[in-house]
Design a protein around this motif. Structure first.
Motif, short mmCIF file in Angstrom:
data_model
loop_
_atom_site.label_atom_id
_atom_site.label_comp_id
_atom_site.label_asym_id
_atom_site.label_seq_id
_atom_site.Cartn_x
_atom_site.Cartn_y
_atom_site.Cartn_z
N VAL A 1 0.73 -1.16 -0.16
CA VAL A 1 0.09 -0.08 -0.01
C VAL A 1 0.71 1.30 -0.06
CG1 VAL A 1 -1.75 1.34 0.98
CG2 VAL A 1 -1.73 -1.30 1.17
N GLY A 2 0.70 2.05 -1.08
CA GLY A 2 1.16 3.40 -0.88
C GLY A 2 2.06 3.67 -2.26
N GLY A 3 2.29 4.86 -2.58
CA GLY A 3 3.27 5.19 -3.76
C GLY A 3 2.94 4.80 -5.09
N LEU A 4 1.82 4.84 -5.47
CA LEU A 4 1.39 4.58 -6.90
C LEU A 4 0.95 5.91 -7.74
CD1 LEU A 4 -1.21 1.50 -6.60
CD2 LEU A 4 1.24 1.39 -6.65
N GLY A 5 1.23 6.81 -7.06
CA GLY A 5 0.93 8.17 -7.57
C GLY A 5 1.68 8.63 -8.62
N PRO A 6 1.52 10.04 -9.13
CA PRO A 6 2.15 10.51 -10.34
C PRO A 6 3.65 11.20 -9.95
CG PRO A 6 0.43 12.03 -9.86
CD PRO A 6 0.58 10.88 -8.69
N THR A 7 4.09 11.42 -8.84
CA THR A 7 5.04 12.15 -8.39
C THR A 7 6.33 11.27 -8.18
OG1 THR A 7 4.62 12.07 -6.05
CG2 THR A 7 3.73 13.90 -7.15
N PRO A 8 7.69 11.63 -8.69
CA PRO A 8 8.79 10.99 -8.43
C PRO A 8 8.83 10.04 -7.15
CG PRO A 8 9.29 13.11 -9.07
CD PRO A 8 7.74 13.25 -8.50
N ASP A 9 8.43 10.70 -5.93
CA ASP A 9 8.43 9.88 -4.82
C ASP A 9 7.79 8.46 -4.83
OD1 ASP A 9 6.35 11.67 -4.48
OD2 ASP A 9 6.23 11.22 -2.37
N ASP A 10 6.90 8.64 -5.39
CA ASP A 10 5.91 7.33 -5.55
C ASP A 10 6.61 6.39 -6.56
OD1 ASP A 10 3.78 8.28 -4.02
OD2 ASP A 10 2.97 9.47 -5.92
N MET A 11 7.42 5.31 -6.03
CA MET A 11 8.16 4.59 -6.69
C MET A 11 7.83 2.78 -6.39
SD MET A 11 11.72 5.23 -4.98
CE MET A 11 11.53 7.09 -4.95
N THR A 12 6.66 2.78 -5.90
CA THR A 12 6.28 1.21 -5.56
C THR A 12 6.42 0.34 -6.68
OG1 THR A 12 4.85 2.22 -3.66
CG2 THR A 12 4.67 0.09 -4.56
N LEU A 13 5.75 0.74 -7.80
CA LEU A 13 5.68 -0.36 -8.86
C LEU A 13 7.20 -0.63 -9.47
CD1 LEU A 13 2.35 0.54 -10.70
CD2 LEU A 13 2.78 -1.27 -9.13
N LYS A 14 8.04 0.52 -9.31
CA LYS A 14 9.34 0.20 -9.84
C LYS A 14 10.04 -0.71 -8.78
CE LYS A 14 12.39 3.36 -12.18
NZ LYS A 14 12.88 4.81 -12.27
N GLY A 15 9.85 -0.58 -7.59
CA GLY A 15 10.36 -1.41 -6.45
C GLY A 15 9.91 -2.72 -6.65
N VAL A 16 8.54 -2.92 -6.87
CA VAL A 16 8.03 -4.25 -7.16
C VAL A 16 8.64 -4.86 -8.34
CG1 VAL A 16 5.96 -5.42 -7.63
CG2 VAL A 16 5.75 -3.60 -5.87
N SER A 17 8.64 -4.40 -9.51
CA SER A 17 9.37 -5.02 -10.64
C SER A 17 10.72 -5.23 -10.24
CB SER A 17 9.48 -3.66 -11.75
OG SER A 17 8.19 -3.68 -12.29
N LEU A 18 11.64 -4.50 -9.49
CA LEU A 18 13.05 -4.73 -9.14
C LEU A 18 12.97 -6.12 -8.55
CD1 LEU A 18 15.78 -3.18 -9.54
CD2 LEU A 18 15.34 -2.40 -7.19
N ALA A 19 11.99 -6.47 -7.55
CA ALA A 19 11.94 -7.34 -6.57
C ALA A 19 11.57 -8.63 -7.39
CB ALA A 19 10.95 -7.16 -5.51
N LEU A 20 10.81 -8.59 -8.33
CA LEU A 20 10.55 -9.54 -9.14
C LEU A 20 11.38 -9.95 -10.43
CD1 LEU A 20 6.47 -9.01 -8.93
CD2 LEU A 20 7.80 -10.25 -7.49
N GLY A 21 12.05 -8.87 -10.46
CA GLY A 21 12.99 -9.16 -11.93
C GLY A 21 12.15 -9.14 -13.26
N THR A 22 11.01 -8.20 -13.10
CA THR A 22 10.12 -7.85 -14.44
C THR A 22 10.36 -6.64 -14.70
OG1 THR A 22 8.40 -7.40 -13.06
CG2 THR A 22 8.28 -9.53 -13.75
N ARG A 23 9.96 -6.47 -16.07
CA ARG A 23 9.88 -5.01 -16.75
C ARG A 23 8.86 -4.20 -16.27
NH1 ARG A 23 11.92 -5.55 -22.66
NH2 ARG A 23 9.93 -6.94 -22.40
N LEU A 24 8.76 -2.97 -16.58
CA LEU A 24 7.95 -2.15 -16.38
C LEU A 24 7.20 -1.96 -17.85
CD1 LEU A 24 8.80 0.64 -13.66
CD2 LEU A 24 6.54 -1.22 -13.52
N LYS A 25 5.92 -1.90 -18.10
CA LYS A 25 5.34 -1.67 -19.42
C LYS A 25 4.24 -0.92 -19.28
CE LYS A 25 4.34 -4.51 -23.14
NZ LYS A 25 3.78 -5.94 -23.33
#
Ligand code: ATP
Ligand code: MG
Length: 269
Positions: free
Chosen positions: A68-92
């Motif tokens: 929960v948290g950090g899905l917004g448009p601002t640069p401090d919202d980086m949850t999905l990037k962090g999740v991708s990093l953990a899972l070894g998947t790309r963002l698309k």
């Protein structure tokens, strides 16, 4: 037992700015369903912390992780990037998510919705993710299947989090947990201290290992200590939950009376 964990993302939660009411709210709803969080982990808005936090939770093979948290448009919202990093998947860029973002801006009165980079960001999801509709905000929620685990990501804004949780998460967790009945009895005790009560709690838990029995000290009034004792029994049959909870309550009633205390009030549902 279905295993559910929570990753709460946001520096504001760590610096005493925002009270984590989101985890509190979900925890209470899970409890009513007869389930609970195994762990709640709070991390700051950093790629490294989000990614290692998620890996840590996944290492224990949970059925569900709710981020929960950090899905917004601002640069401090980086949850999905962090999740991708953990899972070894790309963002698309996700077409369905982009349609949801456009629809939101159209609804709030933008005639021609320009997809600026911050808006595109909210529709850019881990490759294998499915977006979840967000009635009250722009950023869609996200569902990702990872082996046997399901990872959900939700916005931090409580109204948005609650909507997506109710609509898209709770039904799936309920289906996995199965139909359970919870009986809760709350005893308000007076004139007994927690240390006097402790052996009775230990014995009750031994006799009823599947129950939840917890004392909450409530200070003293007129020199007498007060305790709120919570008794929760969950089972597949309503009759069993009710009779076991009542049995535990009457056990405490006799122990408290024998120790010179009394039950000032009884509540629950
Ligand atoms: P936004 O699009 O608003 O940026 P977001 O998904 O990025 O949404 P956050 O930036 O993490 O969410 O938080 C947005 C707001 O929600 C903040 O005001 C924050 O204080 C509040 N919030 C975030 N997490 C929680 C929480 N766990 N409990 C209560 N409020 C929270
Ligand atoms: Mg934000």
């Amino acid at each position: 037992m279905v295993s559910i964990t929570n990753l709460a993302v946001g520096k504001e939660l760590l610096i005493g700015k925002t009270l984590n009411t989101n985890s509190h709210w979900m925890g209470a709803r899970l409890m009513r369903m007869g389930s609970m969080f195994d762990r709640i982990l709070t991390v700051t808005d950093s790629l490294e912390e989000i990614s290692s936090g998620l890996k840590e939770l996944l290492a224990r093979h949970p059925d569900f992780v709710i981020v929960v948290g950090g899905l917004g448009p601002t640069p401090d919202d980086m949850t999905l990037k962090g999740v991708s990093l953990a899972l070894g998947t790309r963002l698309k860029l996700n077409r369905e998510a982009l349609a949801m973002v456009k629809e939101h801006y159209a609804k709030v009165g933008h005639d021609r919705v320009e997809i600026t980079p911050p808006r595109r960001k909210m529709a850019t999801l881990p490759e294998t993710a499915r977006p979840l509709a967000n009635e009250f905000g722009t950023a869609p929620g996200v569902r990702i299947q990872r082996g046997d685990a399901v990872i959900f990501c939700l916005p931090g804004v409580p109204k948005e989090m609650k909507f997506i949780y109710r609509q898209s998460i709770e039904p799936e967790i309920r289906a996995r947990v199965g139909k359970l009945y919870t009986k809760k009895i709350v005893l308000h005790l007076e004139g007994i201290s927690e240390s006097t009560l402790a052996p009775a709690i230990e014995l009750a838990l031994k006799l009823h290992p599947a129950s939840y029995i917890k004392s909450h000290p409530k200070g003293r009034r007129e020199g007498r200590s007060r305790i709120e004792l919570n008794i929760v029994v969950t089972s597949k049959r309503r009759g069993i939950s009710e009779s076991e909870a009542r049995e535990i309550a009457s056990f405490f009633s006799s122990k408290v009376t024998a120790a010179g205390g009394l039950i000032a009030r009884q509540g629950g549902r």
